[in-house]
Design an enzyme around this catalytic site. Structure first.
Site, PDB file in Angstrom:
ATOM      1  N   CYS A   2       0.844  -1.185   0.000  1.00 36.17           N
ATOM      2  CA  CYS A   2       0.000   0.000   0.000  1.00 36.17           C
ATOM      3  C   CYS A   2       0.881   1.237   0.000  1.00 36.17           C
ATOM      4  O   CYS A   2       2.100   1.161  -0.095  1.00 36.17           O
ATOM      5  CB  CYS A   2      -0.908   0.004   1.231  1.00 36.17           C
ATOM      6  SG  CYS A   2      -1.834  -1.520   1.481  1.00 36.17           S
ATOM      7  N   ARG A  50      -4.753   1.510  -0.536  1.00 38.08           N
ATOM      8  CA  ARG A  50      -4.616   0.075  -0.362  1.00 38.08           C
ATOM      9  C   ARG A  50      -4.461  -0.698  -1.671  1.00 38.08           C
ATOM     10  O   ARG A  50      -5.219  -0.483  -2.622  1.00 38.08           O
ATOM     11  CB  ARG A  50      -5.828  -0.482   0.394  1.00 38.08           C
ATOM     12  CG  ARG A  50      -5.649  -1.957   0.777  1.00 38.08           C
ATOM     13  CD  ARG A  50      -6.850  -2.528   1.478  1.00 38.08           C
ATOM     14  NE  ARG A  50      -6.563  -3.894   1.938  1.00 38.08           N
ATOM     15  CZ  ARG A  50      -7.483  -4.812   2.168  1.00 38.08           C
ATOM     16  NH1 ARG A  50      -8.766  -4.514   2.015  1.00 38.08           N
ATOM     17  NH2 ARG A  50      -7.144  -6.025   2.560  1.00 38.08           N
ATOM     18  N   LEU A  51      -3.486  -1.594  -1.672  1.00 39.30           N
ATOM     19  CA  LEU A  51      -3.395  -2.665  -2.662  1.00 39.30           C
ATOM     20  C   LEU A  51      -3.765  -3.938  -1.914  1.00 39.30           C
ATOM     21  O   LEU A  51      -2.993  -4.435  -1.084  1.00 39.30           O
ATOM     22  CB  LEU A  51      -1.978  -2.774  -3.236  1.00 39.30           C
ATOM     23  CG  LEU A  51      -1.728  -3.932  -4.210  1.00 39.30           C
ATOM     24  CD1 LEU A  51      -2.555  -3.766  -5.477  1.00 39.30           C
ATOM     25  CD2 LEU A  51      -0.244  -4.042  -4.555  1.00 39.30           C
ATOM     26  N   ALA A  52      -4.944  -4.453  -2.154  1.00 41.06           N
ATOM     27  CA  ALA A  52      -5.459  -5.586  -1.379  1.00 41.06           C
ATOM     28  C   ALA A  52      -4.767  -6.874  -1.812  1.00 41.06           C
ATOM     29  O   ALA A  52      -4.868  -7.278  -2.973  1.00 41.06           O
ATOM     30  CB  ALA A  52      -6.968  -5.703  -1.556  1.00 41.06           C
ATOM     31  N   ASP A 103      -3.211  -9.340   8.046  1.00 42.52           N
ATOM     32  CA  ASP A 103      -1.998  -9.150   8.840  1.00 42.52           C
ATOM     33  C   ASP A 103      -1.970  -7.763   9.467  1.00 42.52           C
ATOM     34  O   ASP A 103      -1.308  -7.537  10.478  1.00 42.52           O
ATOM     35  CB  ASP A 103      -0.745  -9.412   8.003  1.00 42.52           C
ATOM     36  CG  ASP A 103      -0.612  -8.502   6.797  1.00 42.52           C
ATOM     37  OD1 ASP A 103      -1.635  -7.955   6.343  1.00 42.52           O
ATOM     38  OD2 ASP A 103       0.512  -8.355   6.286  1.00 42.52           O
ATOM     39  N   SER A 373      10.982 -12.149  -6.354  1.00 39.39           N
ATOM     40  CA  SER A 373      12.182 -11.685  -7.047  1.00 39.39           C
ATOM     41  C   SER A 373      13.427 -12.294  -6.416  1.00 39.39           C
ATOM     42  O   SER A 373      13.456 -12.592  -5.216  1.00 39.39           O
ATOM     43  CB  SER A 373      12.256 -10.149  -6.969  1.00 39.39           C
ATOM     44  OG  SER A 373      13.534  -9.677  -7.356  1.00 39.39           O
ATOM     45  N   GLY A 374      14.484 -12.444  -7.217  1.00 36.59           N
ATOM     46  CA  GLY A 374      15.777 -12.907  -6.718  1.00 36.59           C
ATOM     47  C   GLY A 374      16.697 -11.781  -6.302  1.00 36.59           C
ATOM     48  O   GLY A 374      17.894 -12.009  -6.081  1.00 36.59           O
TER      49      GLY A 374
END
Length: 605
Positions: A2, A50-52, A103, A373-374
């Site tokens: 978010c 918010r990015l849900a 969370d 991601s690495g």
């Protein structure tokens, strides 16, 4: 993931400042395209985009908690706490009750239970702010490695903060100004002094810190740092422990209520992450893990890019059975994306490095909301050339900088005299060395390798994590980095260099830990740097534009650069360890010009 922002003012009534906090919040809409929330009191205003990702229908923010004793706590939070289920069970055992599966609510109750030390119980990537009526205090927190950004600007009667500078710039109390010292930072794009930014008065909360803001001022506390202790595990046990910690990190980061994928370059880092994620997605009936790679048309081999990623990534995808997509770019595609990258950073960009990553993330976001991601394996395991090609003694400055030139060489003579760039660089390096936690009795070569890795982790890796965050969140994509799990980092930190680089092989420990998961040639594949590409026509066009700007009375560069020194620097034949080509150097200068114009940046004392 978010975007968060807020404002504390001890004199004015912020309930009357809704338009300002609304503007600050909406500026972060790309970080959080799904919902917006604002809360205000007399002294405090908090905004959230918010990015849900987890508990899509719950977890609305700002999130409140009112105790029977009248204590009011308000939380805004961005990131992920990967061990939130374990913490939830622990808090329930202590008597806490929950209304959602998010969370976010776990973090809120963790703060109620443990106060600021709640962060010591959390595993994840996060930045959050808590307003506590009991202490009339704002708490700002940032994760241990600095995966998630958090900026703040203190002023006489209060403080502004946000996930990105644009949130603060949306408030009339903050304007984009650069001091001469801040100007110098613009010309050291690969060196990030912890906590500092080029903009006057704008600070970045350092990784592993929290800040308590009261009427008496700001107090920073460091809650986490690496410590050096003797390593007692055998090489075999070390390999097994590393594999276990990495597996645990990947497994913990697969939790999501939205589509998840992995970025796959075909190098051992990203391939290991994809291999450990394959077959472990939470929903066993889901389709194969989706993976994505980036490639350029007519990509040439170079010293740092000895082989193309796309064929190697395709081989790994076939081996693992992933649903693989390769995004092939033409260098001309990058020009339009560079303006998007500038808006994402609110600072000068790395040109093609940023633009190509933005385009990759934009493509991934069509079908996925979360990507693994690495990133950071080279810093954690010591994969860069300067670990293996260095002389026995410590370098005199940051080893990823070229030997013969600096971008700051472009500055005009008055600025050179005032700023003394090379002296400032040596001061930064001295500061970086002084921060290294030494191990008594360690052999000189081991001590030198430890120092280099610490400098990479604290002065170089933040640059790359910041780039990843800005380019991904500009598209509404959450990118997770299992190699930054602090438990893995803490363990590998104390593994002797002789084990990390067994038989002189870069990242030998990591390769050994995942050797059974991947084809042998992928396990042994030589490091190939992130792909970036430009054509001769592109180079000529950029050079022509720079030539015009150096004589343009409206250009901010005209009063900053020395034309003769600039051309000498951008055309210097030495590429340096980062292989920064003349075209990339010119692009950096053009980006500084664009940033200063578009953000109306003034230079002040």
């Amino acid at each position: 993931m978010c975007g968060i922002t807020g404002w504390v003012d001890w004199e004015r009534d912020l309930r009357n400042e809704h338009a300002a906090i609304a503007s600050m919040t909406s500026s972060l809409h790309r970080r959080g395209p799904d919902a917006e929330g604002i809360w205000t009191s007399r002294t405090t205003a908090l905004g959230h985009r918010r990015l849900a990702v987890i508990d899509v229908h719950g977890g609305v923010q700002p999130m409140h908690l009112q105790t029977p004793q009248g204590r009011h706590i308000v939380l805004i939070y961005t990131g992920e706490t990967y061990n939130y289920r374990e913490l939830r069970g622990q808090l329930q055992h202590l008597g806490h009750e929950f209304r959602t599966r998010s969370d976010t609510e776990v973090v809120l109750h963790a703060y109620l239970q443990w106060g600021p030390s709640c962060v010591e119980h959390m595993v994840g990537m996060f930045a959050f702010a808590v307003w506590d009526s009991n202490s009339d205090e704002l708490l700002l927190v940032r994760d241990r490695l600095g995966i998630k950004p958090l900026y703040y600007y203190p002023y006489a009667n209060g403080l502004l903060f946000g996930s990105e500078p644009k949130a603060l710039l949306a408030n009339p109390n903050f304007t984009a100004e650069v001091t001469p010292e801040g100007l110098l930072q613009l010309f050291y794009e690969w060196v990030r002094p912890p906590g500092l930014t080029p903009m006057k008065g704008l600070h970045e909360l350092p990784p592993g810190h929290y800040a308590r803001i009261t009427r008496q001022g700001i107090r920073l506390t460091r809650y986490w740092q690496l410590t050096s202790t003797p390593h007692t595990d055998t090489p075999a046990a070390t390999i097994a422990r590393t594999r276990g910690l990495l597996s645990e990190a990947v497994a913990g980061q697969l939790t999501a209520d939205v589509p998840l994928c992995a970025l796959l370059s075909g190098g051992v880092d990203s391939s290991a992450i994809a291999a450990l994620a394959t077959g472990r997605l939470p929903n066993p009936s889901s389709s194969a893990l989706a993976t994505y790679a980036l490639d350029f048309e007519d990509q040439d081999s170079t010293l740092l890019r000895p082989s193309r990623d796309a064929p190697a990534a395709a081989k790994v995808a076939a081996h693992l059975g992933t649903a693989h997509t390769t995004l092939t770019l033409d260098p001309g595609d990058l020009h339009g994306a560079e303006s998007e990258a500038l808006h994402a950073r609110d600072l000068p960009t790395m040109a093609g490095f940023d633009a190509s990553l933005y385009l990759l993330f934009h493509r991934v976001r069509r079908n996925h909301t979360v990507a693994l991601s690495g990133e950071a394996a080279d810093e954690v395991f010591g994969g860069y050339p300067w670990y293996h090609n260095r002389p026995p003694d410590m370098p005199r400055s940051f080893p990823w900088l070229p030997n013969s030139w600096r971008m700051a060489d472009c500055l005009n003579e008055p600025l050179q005299r005032a700023l003394k760039p090379r002296e400032a660089e040596l001061d930064w390096f001295s500061q970086a060395l002084n921060e290294v936690p030494q191990l008594t009795g360690e052999p000189p070569e081991e001590a030198a390798a430890r120092a280099l890795r610490h400098i990479d982790l604290t002065w170089s890796m933040p640059v790359l994590l910041d780039r990843k965050d800005r380019m991904s969140m500009a598209t509404g994509l959450e990118v997770r980095v299992p190699f930054c799990d602090h438990r893995l980092v803490e363990y590998v930190w104390n593994v002797p260099w002789s084990i990390k680089s067994a038989l002189g092989q870069p990242k030998a420990l990591l390769r050994s830990a995942v050797s059974d998961l991947l084809p042998a040639d992928i396990v042994a594949r030589q490091k190939s740097a992130y792909p970036v590409h430009s054509t001769r026509t592109d180079q000529q066009q950029r050079a022509a534009k720079l030539k015009t700007l150096l004589h343009d009375p409206e250009s901010p560069l005209r009063d900053i650069l020395d034309p003769e020194a600039t051309w000498k620097t951008v055309n210097h034949p030495e590429l340096g360890p980062q292989a920064i080509t003349p075209a990339q150097r010119i692009a950096r200068l053009l980006s500084i010009d664009s940033w200063m114009r578009q953000y109306n940046v003034s230079i002040t004392s």
